[in-house]
Design an enzyme around this catalytic site. Structure first.
Site, PDB file in Angstrom:
ATOM      1  N   ASP A   1      13.705   6.329  -8.511  1.00  0.00           N
ATOM      2  CA  ASP A   1      13.377   5.678  -7.226  1.00  0.00           C
ATOM      3  C   ASP A   1      13.853   4.229  -7.229  1.00  0.00           C
ATOM      4  O   ASP A   1      13.127   3.320  -6.814  1.00  0.00           O
ATOM      5  CB  ASP A   1      11.862   5.752  -6.972  1.00  0.00           C
TER       6      ASP A   1
ATOM      7  N   VAL B   1      -1.755  -2.048  -4.382  1.00  0.00           N
ATOM      8  CA  VAL B   1      -1.468  -3.102  -5.356  1.00  0.00           C
ATOM      9  C   VAL B   1      -1.999  -4.432  -4.825  1.00  0.00           C
ATOM     10  O   VAL B   1      -1.681  -4.806  -3.697  1.00  0.00           O
ATOM     11  CB  VAL B   1       0.052  -3.201  -5.619  1.00  0.00           C
TER      12      VAL B   1
ATOM     13  N   ARG C   1       0.868  -1.178   0.000  1.00  0.00           N
ATOM     14  CA  ARG C   1       0.000   0.000   0.000  1.00  0.00           C
ATOM     15  C   ARG C   1       0.902   1.224   0.000  1.00  0.00           C
ATOM     16  O   ARG C   1       1.615   1.460   0.960  1.00  0.00           O
ATOM     17  CB  ARG C   1      -0.891  -0.032   1.265  1.00  0.00           C
TER      18      ARG C   1
ATOM     19  N   LYS D   1      -2.632  -2.364  -9.940  1.00  0.00           N
ATOM     20  CA  LYS D   1      -2.169  -1.187  -9.189  1.00  0.00           C
ATOM     21  C   LYS D   1      -3.266  -0.139  -9.302  1.00  0.00           C
ATOM     22  O   LYS D   1      -3.512   0.410 -10.378  1.00  0.00           O
ATOM     23  CB  LYS D   1      -0.853  -0.658  -9.779  1.00  0.00           C
TER      24      LYS D   1
HETATM   25  C1  LIG Z   1       4.319 -10.714  -5.063  1.00  0.00           C
HETATM   26  C2  LIG Z   1       4.575  -9.241  -4.732  1.00  0.00           C
HETATM   27  C3  LIG Z   1       4.835  -8.882  -3.429  1.00  0.00           C
HETATM   28  N1  LIG Z   1       5.046  -7.583  -3.110  1.00  0.00           N
HETATM   29  C4  LIG Z   1       5.009  -6.654  -4.094  1.00  0.00           C
HETATM   30  N2  LIG Z   1       5.265  -5.374  -3.716  1.00  0.00           N
HETATM   31  C5  LIG Z   1       5.266  -4.245  -4.506  1.00  0.00           C
HETATM   32  C6  LIG Z   1       6.433  -3.503  -4.613  1.00  0.00           C
HETATM   33  C7  LIG Z   1       6.446  -2.309  -5.319  1.00  0.00           C
HETATM   34  C8  LIG Z   1       5.299  -1.822  -5.922  1.00  0.00           C
HETATM   35  C9  LIG Z   1       5.339  -0.481  -6.571  1.00  0.00           C
HETATM   36  C10 LIG Z   1       4.722  -0.412  -7.883  1.00  0.00           C
HETATM   37  N3  LIG Z   1       4.287  -0.244  -8.925  1.00  0.00           N
HETATM   38  C11 LIG Z   1       4.143  -2.588  -5.861  1.00  0.00           C
HETATM   39  C12 LIG Z   1       4.119  -3.811  -5.151  1.00  0.00           C
HETATM   40  N4  LIG Z   1       4.772  -6.944  -5.393  1.00  0.00           N
HETATM   41  C13 LIG Z   1       4.552  -8.226  -5.729  1.00  0.00           C
HETATM   42  N5  LIG Z   1       4.336  -8.568  -7.032  1.00  0.00           N
HETATM   43  C14 LIG Z   1       4.101  -7.683  -8.072  1.00  0.00           C
HETATM   44  C15 LIG Z   1       3.882  -6.273  -8.082  1.00  0.00           C
HETATM   45  C16 LIG Z   1       3.684  -5.962  -9.407  1.00  0.00           C
HETATM   46  C17 LIG Z   1       3.397  -4.638 -10.035  1.00  0.00           C
HETATM   47  C18 LIG Z   1       4.348  -3.504  -9.834  1.00  0.00           C
HETATM   48  C19 LIG Z   1       2.953  -3.491  -9.206  1.00  0.00           C
HETATM   49  N6  LIG Z   1       3.789  -7.103 -10.126  1.00  0.00           N
HETATM   50  N7  LIG Z   1       4.013  -8.138  -9.316  1.00  0.00           N
END
Ligand SMILES: Cc1cnc(Nc2ccc(CC#N)cc2)nc1Nc1cc(C2CC2)[nH]n1
Length: 325
Positions: free
Chosen positions: A154, A45, A39, A60
């Site tokens: 970033d 997300v 979040r 997202k």
């Molecule tokens: C398993 C998983 C676990 N945690 C996150 N964290 C995270 C980190 C940075 C952002 C920041 C953003 N954008 C969003 C979520 N993303 C995951 N898979 C994703 C996340 C994504 C797309 C990028 C969202 N695909 N697979």
């Protein structure tokens, strides 16, 4: 190309790079997990699954209004950057876009392995060969962006996602929310980024450039190999002071067993003067990246740094030559 940008946002791109935006509710087509992965301040997300194909994605969800200011152009900028990068294997892929009155939903490629940050928390340091392999993939993604004059701004372990939990995972760059188009003459000076990874020029309100990303990559390499940030202080102020001081040290207790090549790679990035840092292209030619990643090298028994105490990696003093482009 007739890119019309104001303050580094790609507003519309002259080319068939249109992104169809669907207006029916996301939940008609996707089953969305209630609990979010992450979040952010303005985005949530969640894992989601396409009801027909069963394929899983990451949705997202970005609110359109931030403190009553309409930030739709920023969201469109992130969407365009993702669309521009659709053929780069080291950047998270944008599948489709949904928009309602209050939010935009980017349906993105799922990286099931999660954040590189988690791996660093679980296992502290990563074997040098593995760090170089990941670094090469990250540099290929950044070189692609820089070739298109886009700075990510970033780069940090939280924004580097792993394709699976298995050891031979690949890594993909995500989150272009504060990325900017850097064009000659357009001076962008904004305080952006995350304290430990922020560059001296940002702290000194100097113009931001593609070299700003290369500083963050130097910090990332330092963290992957030692488990520590190079300029971390007790307080934010102390960290900022350390960053602008330009004093870089490799304490033996956290760098024992790390090759001179790896340290040279970091030293050629953590330079306070942006123009003196290696570019992404030059970094891909640095011997630390080539040594570990050229196919002929991997056959040789390259010493693998399994743990601190066993580390007896021969210190290679191969001069780090790279092509000046
Ligand atoms: C398993 C998983 C676990 N945690 C996150 N964290 C995270 C980190 C940075 C952002 C920041 C953003 N954008 C969003 C979520 N993303 C995951 N898979 C994703 C996340 C994504 C797309 C990028 C969202 N695909 N697979």
């Amino acid at each position: 190309d007739s890119v019309n940008c104001q303050q580094g946002f790609i507003t519309e791109i002259h080319c068939p790079l249109t992104v169809p935006i669907r207006t029916q509710p996301l939940t008609d087509t996707y089953a969305v997990d209630p609990t979010p992965f992450a979040r952010g301040k303005f985005a949530t997300v969640r894992r989601c699954k396409h009801k027909e194909t069963g394929i899983e994605y990451a949705a997202k969800c970005i609110r359109k209004r931030r403190r009553a200011a309409d930030i739709r152009h920023e969201i469109m900028h992130e969407m365009y950057v993702l669309k521009l990068s659709e053929n780069c294997p080291h950047i998270i892929h944008l599948h489709e876009v949904y928009e309602t009155a209050t939010e935009v939903n980017l349906v993105l490629e799922l990286a099931a392995g999660g954040e590189l940050q988690r791996v660093l928390e679980d296992q502290e340091v990563i074997a040098e060969m593995e760090a170089a392999r990941l670094m090469r993939q990250i540099l290929e993604g950044v070189a692609f962006l820089h070739h298109n004059n886009i700075a990510h701004l970033d780069i940090k372990p939280q924004n580097l996602l792993l394709t699976s939990a298995l050891p031979q995972y690949d890594v993909k760059l995500c989150d272009f929310g504060i990325s900017r188009l850097i064009l000659k003459g357009s001076e962008i000076r904004e305080i952006l980024g995350t304290p430990d990874y922020v560059s001296p020029e940002i702290l000194q309100y100097e113009p931001i450039s593609l070299a700003t990303d290369m500083w963050s990559i130097g910090v990332l390499a330092y963290v992957l190999l030692s488990g520590h940030t190079p300029f971390g202080g007790e307080t934010k102020q102390e960290t900022f002071w350390n960053i602008t001081s330009g004093i870089l040290e490799f304490p033996e207790e956290i760098f024992c067993g790390v090759s001179n090549d790896a340290k040279d790679f970091i030293q050629r990035l953590l330079i306070t003067e942006p123009s003196e840092r290696m570019t992404a292209k030059e970094s891909l030619c640095h011997s630390w990246i080539k040594k570990f990643c050229d196919p002929e090298n991997t056959e040789k028994d390259l010493s693998r740094r399994s743990s601190m105490d066993e580390a007896n990696t021969e210190v290679s003093d191969v001069p780090s030559e790279f092509s000046k482009d």
